[in-house]
Structure formats: C-alpha cells, structure tokens
Write a protein that holds these residues in place. Structure first.
Motif, PDB file in Angstrom:
ATOM      1  N   GLU A 133       0.733  -1.133   0.144  1.00 57.13           N
ATOM      2  CA  GLU A 133      -0.119  -0.211  -0.391  1.00 57.13           C
ATOM      3  C   GLU A 133       0.694   1.491  -0.431  1.00 57.13           C
ATOM      4  OE1 GLU A 133      -2.666   2.423   2.643  1.00 57.13           O
ATOM      5  OE2 GLU A 133      -2.579   0.676   3.289  1.00 57.13           O
ATOM      6  N   GLY A 134       2.150   1.050   0.727  1.00 58.70           N
ATOM      7  CA  GLY A 134       2.826   2.135   1.340  1.00 58.70           C
ATOM      8  C   GLY A 134       3.358   2.813  -0.842  1.00 58.70           C
ATOM      9  N   VAL A 135       4.639   1.783  -1.326  1.00 54.30           N
ATOM     10  CA  VAL A 135       4.178   2.095  -2.521  1.00 54.30           C
ATOM     11  C   VAL A 135       2.764   2.428  -3.648  1.00 54.30           C
ATOM     12  CG1 VAL A 135       5.858   0.855  -4.234  1.00 54.30           C
ATOM     13  CG2 VAL A 135       5.752   0.330  -2.008  1.00 54.30           C
TER      14      VAL A 135
ATOM     15  N   PHE B 278      10.226   4.732 -12.391  1.00 55.54           N
ATOM     16  CA  PHE B 278      10.675   4.209 -10.494  1.00 55.54           C
ATOM     17  C   PHE B 278      12.264   2.901 -10.695  1.00 55.54           C
ATOM     18  CE2 PHE B 278       6.884   5.467 -10.641  1.00 55.54           C
ATOM     19  CZ  PHE B 278       6.091   6.208  -9.241  1.00 55.54           C
ATOM     20  N   TRP B 279      13.087   3.388 -10.170  1.00 54.66           N
ATOM     21  CA  TRP B 279      14.138   2.339 -10.001  1.00 54.66           C
ATOM     22  C   TRP B 279      13.655   1.136  -9.455  1.00 54.66           C
ATOM     23  CZ3 TRP B 279      18.902   1.859 -11.799  1.00 54.66           C
ATOM     24  CH2 TRP B 279      19.561   0.961 -11.026  1.00 54.66           C
TER      25      TRP B 279
ATOM     26  N   THR C 187      14.811  -2.640  -7.112  1.00 51.19           N
ATOM     27  CA  THR C 187      15.463  -3.801  -6.577  1.00 51.19           C
ATOM     28  C   THR C 187      16.333  -4.881  -7.847  1.00 51.19           C
ATOM     29  OG1 THR C 187      14.094  -4.999  -5.890  1.00 51.19           O
ATOM     30  CG2 THR C 187      14.656  -2.883  -4.303  1.00 51.19           C
ATOM     31  N   ASP C 188      15.406  -4.535  -8.990  1.00 53.49           N
ATOM     32  CA  ASP C 188      16.235  -5.284  -9.731  1.00 53.49           C
ATOM     33  C   ASP C 188      17.022  -4.678 -11.021  1.00 53.49           C
ATOM     34  OD1 ASP C 188      14.638  -3.812 -11.589  1.00 53.49           O
ATOM     35  OD2 ASP C 188      13.750  -4.655 -12.561  1.00 53.49           O
ATOM     36  N   GLY C 189      18.169  -3.973 -10.018  1.00 51.46           N
ATOM     37  CA  GLY C 189      18.942  -2.729 -10.987  1.00 51.46           C
ATOM     38  C   GLY C 189      18.051  -2.038 -12.061  1.00 51.46           C
ATOM     39  N   ARG C 190      17.021  -1.990 -12.343  1.00 48.70           N
ATOM     40  CA  ARG C 190      16.218  -1.171 -13.629  1.00 48.70           C
ATOM     41  C   ARG C 190      15.568   0.129 -13.632  1.00 48.70           C
ATOM     42  NH1 ARG C 190      16.698  -4.886 -18.468  1.00 48.70           N
ATOM     43  NH2 ARG C 190      17.748  -7.034 -17.369  1.00 48.70           N
ATOM     44  N   PHE C 191      15.176   0.394 -14.255  1.00 48.11           N
ATOM     45  CA  PHE C 191      14.243   1.570 -14.334  1.00 48.11           C
ATOM     46  C   PHE C 191      12.752   0.730 -14.678  1.00 48.11           C
ATOM     47  CE2 PHE C 191      15.620   6.139 -12.715  1.00 48.11           C
ATOM     48  CZ  PHE C 191      17.071   5.773 -12.771  1.00 48.11           C
ATOM     49  N   HIS C 192      11.348   1.343 -14.089  1.00 48.50           N
ATOM     50  CA  HIS C 192      10.082   0.381 -14.592  1.00 48.50           C
ATOM     51  C   HIS C 192       9.932   2.057 -14.604  1.00 48.50           C
ATOM     52  CE1 HIS C 192      10.996  -3.059 -13.742  1.00 48.50           C
ATOM     53  NE2 HIS C 192      12.055  -3.197 -12.779  1.00 48.50           N
ATOM     54  N   ASP C 193       8.903   1.765 -15.431  1.00 46.94           N
ATOM     55  CA  ASP C 193       7.445   2.477 -15.723  1.00 46.94           C
ATOM     56  C   ASP C 193       5.898   2.186 -14.766  1.00 46.94           C
ATOM     57  OD1 ASP C 193       5.814   0.332 -16.502  1.00 46.94           O
ATOM     58  OD2 ASP C 193       6.037   0.652 -18.802  1.00 46.94           O
ATOM     59  N   GLU C 194       5.379   3.228 -14.706  1.00 49.30           N
ATOM     60  CA  GLU C 194       3.985   3.411 -13.403  1.00 49.30           C
ATOM     61  C   GLU C 194       3.587   1.877 -13.753  1.00 49.30           C
ATOM     62  OE1 GLU C 194       0.525   6.093 -12.258  1.00 49.30           O
ATOM     63  OE2 GLU C 194       1.920   6.912 -13.358  1.00 49.30           O
TER      64      GLU C 194
ATOM     65  N   ARG D 108       3.600  -4.143  -9.734  1.00 47.97           N
ATOM     66  CA  ARG D 108       4.338  -5.278  -9.005  1.00 47.97           C
ATOM     67  C   ARG D 108       4.811  -3.897  -8.128  1.00 47.97           C
ATOM     68  NH1 ARG D 108       8.971  -7.766 -12.311  1.00 47.97           N
ATOM     69  NH2 ARG D 108       9.572  -8.657 -10.818  1.00 47.97           N
ATOM     70  N   PRO D 109       4.351  -3.667  -7.001  1.00 47.34           N
ATOM     71  CA  PRO D 109       4.482  -2.663  -6.133  1.00 47.34           C
ATOM     72  C   PRO D 109       5.702  -3.307  -5.239  1.00 47.34           C
ATOM     73  CG  PRO D 109       2.629  -3.059  -5.642  1.00 47.34           C
ATOM     74  CD  PRO D 109       2.761  -4.441  -6.899  1.00 47.34           C
ATOM     75  N   LEU D 110       6.484  -4.582  -4.830  1.00 48.10           N
ATOM     76  CA  LEU D 110       7.111  -4.051  -3.859  1.00 48.10           C
ATOM     77  C   LEU D 110       8.618  -4.175  -4.818  1.00 48.10           C
ATOM     78  CD1 LEU D 110       6.539  -7.267  -1.687  1.00 48.10           C
ATOM     79  CD2 LEU D 110       5.963  -4.693  -1.434  1.00 48.10           C
TER      80      LEU D 110
END
Length: 354
Positions: free
Chosen positions: A81-83, A101-102, A104-111, A117-119
């Motif tokens: 929920e926080g994300v 968004f950066w 934890t897989d070391g990539r940027f992602h779109d919204e 996959r919020p986590l």
C-alpha cells in the motif's frame, strides 16, 4: 547516427526524487540538489503537496525518476500500500510527468509496471547509490558506507558491481548490509542499555528523551540550528538543549550534572554506534568480498561514515567521500543524485547476483 549516450541525451532535463519517510531528497540533471524534511507518517495525504513544493524549487525539468523508502511508514497498512500511495503522491505532485521508478532488480520501470509489482520499488534507493559507487571504484574490492539521519547502508562492491546478498530490508538487516541507526533520528535508548556517565556505567531510561542528533550536537560533529525544533522535546536543535536532553537519559538534569559529564555520555554513545557499524560492515563484507581495500562514504552522517571506513579498510586503505565529489548536499541526497548518474549511463544497473 545512433545516439547511445543514454536517456538524458534525448531529454532536456530530469528531476530525480528519493521519497524517504522523514525527508524528501531531489537532484536535477543540471547538478542542483535539495533536501526537505517531511514526516510522511504524520501527514501521508500531504505528500503530493510536499513533492510539488520541493520540485518548484528546481530549474524546469521535463521528466522524473523516483526511488523510495517511505513505504515502510506505519501510516500504511502494508509496504505494498505504501508504494502505491507514494506513486499516487508523485502523480499528484508532478502531473503530466509520469515518473520512472528504480527497482531492486537494478532497472528503471514505468508506472504501470510498479503498480502491478509494487514491492519491486520498495526500499530500492540504496541500490541506485551502490550501483554508481561500484562503477566508480571499478575492479577494487570496496564498500559503500552511507550514513543517513535514520539508517546506514553498508554495501559490498566488487568487479564494478554491487555484491550485496540482500535485496529486501529484512535480508539486508540479516546480512549486516542495513543498520537501522543514523546520526539524527535514532533514540539514544536504542543504542545501548547503559553508557559511561560520571566515570561509571549507568543505565539509560527507555524513553524518547534524546536522539543521536543530540549526541553529535554535543560532540560538535553537527551544526546547531536554533530554528529547528524537530527534536525529542520540541525545543531547538542547539548544543545547550542537546545537553539537557541527554542528561534526562540518565534521569538527571542541568542542575545536577555538568556539561562535561554529558559530553562523556555523548562520546560513549558515539562509540557504541561506531562499533556497531564497524561490526556490521565487516560482517557484510566477510562472506562476499573479504577485506575491502577502498571505501566510499556518503550521507548526512558522512563524518561518521568516514570513521567507520577508516576502521574497516585500515591504514593502507583508500577512503573516498562523495561530499568531495558532489558537495555536502549531493552526499546527503546521494540516492537521488545517483539516479541522475544512472540515467546518464543508461537504464540498466549492473548487479551481482547472489
């Protein structure tokens, strides 16, 4: 002719934002950096407004990149929920500029990817700074030591890559790569059950009487700010007031002890925190890179990170401060500043798999 200089080459300007639970930090592709206190847990509905106010202090920008740690705030039912609430706040504060968004897989992602996959975006900021630090030291066995207001990141680096075993906060706490203590907000009673006072080991009150900010104001590592009252007792962040707050940790006050007595207490608290961080750093490196030869230090507690680094790499080691490269503001907002560097170098961060 193909332009391979990365995403910044085709955009006029970027703003990178690191949404923390207690502070918002941002960096502009022009080099401007700023930090602003904002207690997300006290006013989660006001986060979008706070982001807009911080962004308004920067030169104009066309695109936005973001990372975060505020999803852990207990105003949110879960980190998921926080994300999502932080994503909403970024869209509210910066309309018409959907962030990248950066993760934890070391990539940027779109919204859309983060909403599904919020986590992936939760507590990802350390990896941005670690990836940039790893590229800077190259093949050397190194450690990034980033001491902030609330937490400390201890990230092993080798072969130009992040060598951390953990990705989530829990995994990093278990591996010594994250210590939930910093130089401003940590309650002194969370550091130890007793400290040296008036030459004797003395038990501490388990009360929110003082924080590490009081420790380092008393010692002289932090500058006073009479206009700032975000302290344990709501009184100004000055050395005199810090001495009063620390005295209460041993159930006394300014009429019953001396400033020298309290300074001894502060030095003892600093020593406990220093030892804790040194032990964690060695544990983080022991099963990944062995003894590091180089340390990169950063954060609002860069002064403490340097002391940790000197203990970990030894007299023959090299200690490099991001404050020397990016300035004190850039070091404090290091994770946001790192996003700009990652965008300059291309979207994918190289991460050593465990």
């Amino acid at each position: 002719m193909k332009d391979d200089r990365g995403p910044l080459a085709s955009a006029t300007s970027w703003l990178a934002i690191d949404v923390g639970g207690a502070n918002l930090k941002a960096a502009h592709s022009s080099g401007v950096v700023r930090s602003s206190p904002f207690a997300v847990w006290k006013d989660p509905a006001g986060l979008g407004r706070a982001i807009a106010e911080l962004a308004a202090a920067f030169p104009t920008f066309e695109r936005v990149a973001a990372t975060m740690t505020a999803e852990l705030c207990d105003c949110f039912e879960t980190k998921r929920e926080g994300v999502l609430r932080i994503v909403d706040a970024l869209r509210e504060g910066l309309p018409d500029r959907p962030p990248r968004f950066w993760g934890t897989d070391g990539r940027f992602h779109d919204e859309a990817s983060i909403r599904s996959r919020p986590l992936l975006a939760a507590a990802s900021n350390w990896l941005a700074l670690g990836t940039v630090a790893a590229r800077a030291v190259g093949e050397a066995r190194a450690i990034l030591i980033d001491v902030g207001s609330t937490t400390t990141d201890l990230i092993p680096l080798v072969g130009g890559r992040v060598a951390a075993r953990g990705r989530t906060d829990v995994e990093r706490l278990q591996n010594g790569e994250l210590v939930y203590a910093g130089v401003l907000r940590t309650p002194v009673c969370a550091l130890a059950v007793e400290l040296l006072f008036q030459g004797r080991p003395t038990g501490l009150a388990a009360e929110f009487f003082a924080t590490t900010r009081d420790v380092y104001l008393t010692i002289g590592d932090l500058e006073a700010d009479p206009d700032d009252s975000s302290t344990a007792d709501g009184r100004p962040a000055t050395r005199d007031r810090s001495i009063e707050r620390l005295a209460r940790m041993v159930c006394t006050d300014r009429e019953s002890c001396s400033a020298d007595d309290v300074a001894q207490l502060a030095k003892a608290a600093d020593g406990v925190l220093l030892d804790r961080l040194v032990d964690a750093a060695r544990r983080a490196c022991a099963t990944t890179i062995g003894e590091p030869a180089t340390a990169i230090v950063s954060g609002s507690g860069e002064f403490l990170a340097r002391r940790v680094a000197e203990a970990v790499v030894g007299p023959r080691g090299v200690v490099q401060a991001l404050g020397d490269l990016w300035g004190p503001g850039g070091s404090e907002a290091g994770c946001a500043r790192a996003l700009i560097e990652l965008l300059r170098g291309g979207e994918r961060g190289d991460v050593l798999e465990s």
